[in-house]
Design a protein around this motif. Structure first.
Motif, PDB file in Angstrom:
ATOM      1  N   GLU A 172       2.982   7.753   6.785  1.00  0.00           N
ATOM      2  CA  GLU A 172       3.567   6.405   6.773  1.00  0.00           C
ATOM      3  C   GLU A 172       2.717   5.455   7.626  1.00  0.00           C
ATOM      4  O   GLU A 172       1.978   5.873   8.509  1.00  0.00           O
ATOM      5  N   ILE A 173       2.842   4.170   7.316  1.00  0.00           N
ATOM      6  CA  ILE A 173       1.966   3.174   7.932  1.00  0.00           C
ATOM      7  C   ILE A 173       2.788   2.064   8.585  1.00  0.00           C
ATOM      8  O   ILE A 173       3.738   1.564   7.984  1.00  0.00           O
ATOM      9  N   THR A 233      11.695   8.357  -2.882  1.00  0.00           N
ATOM     10  CA  THR A 233      12.296   8.304  -1.554  1.00  0.00           C
ATOM     11  C   THR A 233      11.568   7.212  -0.753  1.00  0.00           C
ATOM     12  O   THR A 233      10.339   7.190  -0.750  1.00  0.00           O
ATOM     13  N   ASN A 238      11.696  13.862  -4.770  1.00  0.00           N
ATOM     14  CA  ASN A 238      10.593  14.376  -3.982  1.00  0.00           C
ATOM     15  C   ASN A 238       9.486  14.901  -4.899  1.00  0.00           C
ATOM     16  O   ASN A 238       9.551  14.790  -6.127  1.00  0.00           O
ATOM     17  N   ILE A 289       6.633   8.755  -4.683  1.00  0.00           N
ATOM     18  CA  ILE A 289       7.972   9.339  -4.765  1.00  0.00           C
ATOM     19  C   ILE A 289       9.000   8.222  -4.647  1.00  0.00           C
ATOM     20  O   ILE A 289       8.703   7.127  -4.165  1.00  0.00           O
ATOM     21  N   PRO A 315       1.929   4.811   0.750  1.00  0.00           N
ATOM     22  CA  PRO A 315       1.434   5.839   1.679  1.00  0.00           C
ATOM     23  C   PRO A 315       0.853   7.030   0.916  1.00  0.00           C
ATOM     24  O   PRO A 315       1.432   7.454  -0.087  1.00  0.00           O
ATOM     25  N   GLY A 316      -0.260   7.528   1.392  1.00  0.00           N
ATOM     26  CA  GLY A 316      -0.880   8.680   0.752  1.00  0.00           C
ATOM     27  C   GLY A 316      -1.748   8.320  -0.436  1.00  0.00           C
ATOM     28  O   GLY A 316      -2.397   9.187  -1.020  1.00  0.00           O
ATOM     29  N   GLN A 367       5.402  -5.228   7.472  1.00  0.00           N
ATOM     30  CA  GLN A 367       5.939  -3.864   7.432  1.00  0.00           C
ATOM     31  C   GLN A 367       7.099  -3.805   6.442  1.00  0.00           C
ATOM     32  O   GLN A 367       8.022  -4.612   6.530  1.00  0.00           O
ATOM     33  N   ILE A 368       7.046  -2.855   5.538  1.00  0.00           N
ATOM     34  CA  ILE A 368       8.081  -2.743   4.511  1.00  0.00           C
ATOM     35  C   ILE A 368       8.461  -1.281   4.303  1.00  0.00           C
ATOM     36  O   ILE A 368       7.788  -0.381   4.789  1.00  0.00           O
ATOM     37  N   ASP A 369       9.568  -1.086   3.586  1.00  0.00           N
ATOM     38  CA  ASP A 369       9.922   0.243   3.090  1.00  0.00           C
ATOM     39  C   ASP A 369       9.642   0.245   1.596  1.00  0.00           C
ATOM     40  O   ASP A 369      10.058  -0.674   0.886  1.00  0.00           O
ATOM     41  N   ARG A 401       9.537   5.137   1.821  1.00  0.00           N
ATOM     42  CA  ARG A 401       8.589   5.451   2.903  1.00  0.00           C
ATOM     43  C   ARG A 401       8.199   4.146   3.594  1.00  0.00           C
ATOM     44  O   ARG A 401       8.109   3.108   2.956  1.00  0.00           O
ATOM     45  N   ARG A 402       7.911   4.241   4.874  1.00  0.00           N
ATOM     46  CA  ARG A 402       7.490   3.058   5.627  1.00  0.00           C
ATOM     47  C   ARG A 402       6.007   2.752   5.367  1.00  0.00           C
ATOM     48  O   ARG A 402       5.189   3.654   5.401  1.00  0.00           O
ATOM     49  N   THR A 403       5.695   1.507   5.136  1.00  0.00           N
ATOM     50  CA  THR A 403       4.298   1.141   4.922  1.00  0.00           C
ATOM     51  C   THR A 403       4.105  -0.342   5.211  1.00  0.00           C
ATOM     52  O   THR A 403       5.005  -0.995   5.753  1.00  0.00           O
ATOM     53  N   ILE A 404       2.931  -0.864   4.878  1.00  0.00           N
ATOM     54  CA  ILE A 404       2.644  -2.289   5.066  1.00  0.00           C
ATOM     55  C   ILE A 404       2.133  -2.863   3.742  1.00  0.00           C
ATOM     56  O   ILE A 404       1.786  -2.127   2.825  1.00  0.00           O
ATOM     57  N   PHE A 429       0.855  -1.182   0.000  1.00  0.00           N
ATOM     58  CA  PHE A 429       0.000   0.000   0.000  1.00  0.00           C
ATOM     59  C   PHE A 429       0.896   1.239   0.000  1.00  0.00           C
ATOM     60  O   PHE A 429       1.606   1.498   0.975  1.00  0.00           O
ATOM     61  N   SER A 467       2.003  11.563  -4.106  1.00  0.00           N
ATOM     62  CA  SER A 467       2.377  10.597  -3.069  1.00  0.00           C
ATOM     63  C   SER A 467       3.405   9.595  -3.563  1.00  0.00           C
ATOM     64  O   SER A 467       4.180   9.051  -2.777  1.00  0.00           O
TER      65      SER A 467
END
Lengths: 371, 371, 371, 371
Positions: free
Chosen positions: D265-266, C307, C204, C305, C104-105, C318-320, C309-312, C102, C303
């Motif tokens: 972030e999630i 760079t 960015n 990008i 983020p954003g 949990q992944i980057d 971001r941490r997400t699931i 997923f 959203s």
């Protein structure tokens, strides 16, 4: 103001003209996760397809449907399902004269008066070809109903064609799919066929009456006062080309009955109320009772006939018109799968509306299960 | 999902129960600057009012309408018109038994199943008393139509009651307002009166058929495909309590006709097209032709009769029920002004929708005025 | 319940997914007789088309629109206009990872939660690619407005991008079409370009604010209370992907003003009222005043990008995540023609609604023409 | 074309003028079986009632609501709920001058231009008094939400009034109900009170900004593309009198952010996704995430001030106008309960729509519970 949209929670918008590049339906409000593919919808279209017997128009349309959106990996996503059917056999040359003349009984003159500018080819938007898009939309509804109401059965059939009536004592549902008339009586097919042949050879056409039977519909569907189930069914059927009357249960015949005759008395069965008759046609106060829903409608004779009729053209000239082209001698026949499609859409629409308002909860009677 | 709202550009929402403090209609989309007062609306309500002859319910309701909003100094302001009718003669005690029992043919059981909790007094929301609110809303429509279509005439009348039929050869519009049956034949009133007396004394009730004739409607009203003028008229009539069938023009009888019989041939008149017949009932392809619009519908016999009928109660007990109270032996009679009101609302709604899309422009035929 | 439909009298329904075979819009309520062809609509699509500068996604879509219905011999017929844009450069392989994760954003997670099953390719239905269909629908609206309101001008432009603001003293409408930022100040283009380059190279993205100016709109459009012109404009803009705020006139800044500051005083001009200021942004009580209408909205930074971001993911792991693919560093840029299209649809919708209710009549002030 | 109706599955229509006999709301689509009485609704009306402090209009209205339909024996029946509030303190004599003159910043002139004929007394339909009807409708929504979403909390409060800002570090929800400003900071009340006193004594008025926080909203509500949850919230707030801007989450400030700043972030929590920030304001792609929903809007300063302003009258005469009468120096204050009511209606509407389409099913993430 949604001129070309039908339904509330389950909505479809049809688009396209008889001789344009394509026609179709945009279907919105589809529940997600339902298995759906083109082959499923095609089976409904094939029942309506022209050119399948001598009793329908000889226009040859493959009526191949394409799903352009809303389905991913074989299941619906909850986003709009776009269904497109390309027109392949248009033969615009057949329709030269009607660019100017108004066929009696047709929408030519009213479209001209209302819109000023119209696509006259094959009747344009007012052509019964639009009903292909409804049948496709109905296929989407049928896919959802298959999941949500697995016991539902929607069956359309002819009950009258001109002077001929279905003999209800001989009703045989299995016969319907086996003859070109959707007639639930195999023994009468030859007579109906001869009758229609004679009509056609006589440069004439004939009206029809169709009945749609909805079995397995749960009680509680229908949203009084102005979205009653029978109101919506009446609108659905009346919106089909050439339909002039709609009946629920006893229909127009209810005017002749007395209250003692007409009362559907009730006893208590093992699973809930048991009705001793069904004059109401399965709907009371606009809400389904759980009995079979019975809808009937008439279709006027095809207006396009090769017998000359007096009419005028857009210049106000008086002429005699013979409508050539490839027309059904009884348009009522192909209205059968259209009516089934409309019934499916109405039932699903009400099922979803009922989920919105009541969450599908049902009032309890005695020890009967609550839902 | 607008369960209690009718119309698109001219919309009304009815509210209220048979034995609640009041009922009414919220009318939206009303053009501004139209003369309107309570007396104008009252004349329509008075035609429908109960207790005016021995042939209708003896419930005594003044049915006095109050305008609570949307009218200022005698003219509409374009804001919602709220119409309220207070219930004065409720006699809830009459209705004790039906708190538990389901009257056959009534919405009692379906409202119970759908909603679980219902106002059972006098049928609550499913009572024909709701139609007073429609008649009030129709009065607003009639005020607007008086300005916008001064030549329009909407006339409802009975054409059948049980075994009795209107003799169309004796049709006399002037007679309609002069008898309790809205019967356009003064010579038949005594027979109809005797017939209905006998039905009533026999603890029974009887069905009816009503026709609504709309004269002076211009061509071009109707919005295909799913807001056809006939579709909306069918929905309007089918939404009235106890209606089981709706017909336009030839109606169900169209099934019996051939194309040569059914064609409404056209000649050119001084002011535009001249139709030689009106099998279509004034509508082609969902759009008005300019001919008189003919709508017909059936009303089933009053279900509340004092002859015992078998039924169940909410505990699932089987009982025999006699429905006491003050019921019309033929509910069809009072459906006449209701149907006129619905027709007025449909015509106005389509007039406003047509203004939106076409600006009221009309296609030209020959030298006929463009409109 | 019309999830994918916008408008009342002029309505469009969009359909299609980012990586499906096609997407489009079904446009209903179109006045008949309006000149319309694909080239006209194409000019609007070309302004929004991706891949036209280094500042927008490098996805290459021809965005060629086809009109499948509703237009005959170059003019509208009043029937639904179906607009189809085929997807040609889909590169589904780019989007493998987001089938599971997923972003983020993004709407990935909410579509998953709501629908269970979704087309994850390129964001599916939630992709900004849907806005192409709006622009096409807006092209139809613009064709109608060209006829009905020839003096109307709808102009969108950027007023902010991250730290950069439009200098209103340098406003030059002619500059807007001459740079990739729809910036009405040619002198600032290089600075904006350098700024966005730096953002992009920094892996960015950045937010933006857009203003739409509607000049030449007559007074009287808007239907209080719940179809106010500003209400509908707010809904229109907020429905665009990534929009987080909408302002009319003074907007959020109105919270800071006093009544004496905010009053738009009125004098009498030759042609009617003359306002000395326009804090209201051209709308009072939900109805247009005749002054320019000013709408402003913000667009959040892209959203997607590169760079991390941490997400699931859908398994709850949990992944980057680095979102590769071809994304605009500032999605706000391409929102400009989308917002113009939405404004055109809202104005036309209200023009038609107003015709329905008032017939276009206007109240008179002094000796000013009544309209 | 439903000018005065808000909502789809849960719908209300407001009616009534400032100085007419009554105003109210017709609420449709209400789920049956929900406990509801006048006292429940009254608590919401009492929060909005005028005349409760020196900071609001001194008009004294009891604002007593009556339920006229749709509730039986203390529970909803699923039929329309009619809510009526009689106007008691109308003092029409206060408003003589504005029968002719157009107050700057008011809807007087636009109603005149659009409708020609208007109820000028107290602003008629355009008066903020209409919002009482919304608050009553919101009370019905709150009763249903209490049953269906017991954990939901909707909290409105002031965040700005002219030059004064809420200090978010001092946010205290308990303070909101304890002061006339709905201010979540008890320590600032005196300052706000003094500030507004000064404004009022200066014959002036001032703008405000309000925030509504919706906690406990489940994920999955919102119907893309054109019935997004944020779209509907924006329309809801913008429809309130004097509102000029609406923001979700970061709002207009999103224009200033970069993608790395803005990404929420999630991580994976015990009960599902855990967001590390809430720039999005609880909504992604138009669908709720499960985080708190944050809506903010501005209200312009009261236009009716006793400082003379230049304007014209209906005869085109230029005049200086002092608006006497009993006006709030900051109308934003009483917008707080109105906004809460609108938010409640939007959330319930989407909850019911979601039940219709998905049946309330939710996509699964990892081992998190499915619904």
């Amino acid at each position: 103001m949604s001129f070309n949209t039908f339904g509330r929670a389950f909505r479809f918008t049809t688009w396209g003209e008889s001789h344009g590049p394509a026609l179709g339906a945009t279907v919105d409000g589809v529940p997600p996760g339902v298995a759906l593919d083109e082959a499923w919808i095609q089976q409904f279209l094939d029942r309506r397809r022209p050119g399948t017997s001598k009793h329908t128009t000889q226009r040859r349309e493959a009526d191949q449907v394409r799903i352009l959106s809303g389905v991913f990996e074989g299941r619906t996503t909850g986003t709009p399902v776009q269904l497109m059917i390309e027109n392949t056999d248009q033969r615009s040359k057949d329709y030269g004269e009607i660019a100017q003349a108004f066929r009696p009984g047709h929408a030519d003159i009213t479209y001209h008066l209302k819109y000023g500018h119209r696509d006259y080819r094959g009747g344009g938007r007012s052509s019964a070809r639009e009903t292909a898009a409804r049948v496709a939309a109905g296929g989407v509804a049928q896919a959802v109903l298959r999941d949500l109401l697995p016991d539902l059965r929607i069956t359309g059939y002819m009950v009258r064609m001109g002077a001929l009536h279905l003999d209800r004592a001989r009703f045989d549902a299995n016969a319907i799919g086996e003859n070109p008339f959707f007639l639930p009586d195999a023994t009468a097919v030859q007579e109906w066929s001869d009758y229609l042949d004679a009509i056609r050879k006589d440069q004439n056409s004939v009206g029809a009456a169709i009945e749609v039977l909805v079995e397995g519909c749960p009680p509680g569907l229908g949203a009084p006062i102005y979205a009653k189930l029978d109101t919506d069914l009446a609108a659905a059927m009346m919106s089909i080309n050439a339909v002039k009357g709609v009946e629920i249960g006893e229909g127009m015949g209810a005017a002749a009955l007395t209250g003692t005759d007409n009362a559907d008395e009730i006893r208590m069965g093992n699973d809930g109320p048991l009705y001793l008759s069904n004059h109401a046609g399965g709907i009371l106060g606009g809400i389904s009772t759980g009995q079979p829903i019975v809808v009937r409608f008439s279709v006027k004779p095809t207006s396009s006939i090769t017998t000359p009729r007096r009419t005028i053209d857009r210049h106000g000239q008086q002429i005699d018109l013979i409508t050539k082209g490839r027309h059904d001698p009884c348009v009522g026949i192909r209205a059968v799968p259209v009516a089934e499609a409309m019934a499916a859409c109405v039932i699903l629409d009400h099922l979803l509306m009922d989920r919105a308002q009541t969450g599908g909860q049902r009032g309890r009677i005695g020890g009967a299960p609550e839902n």
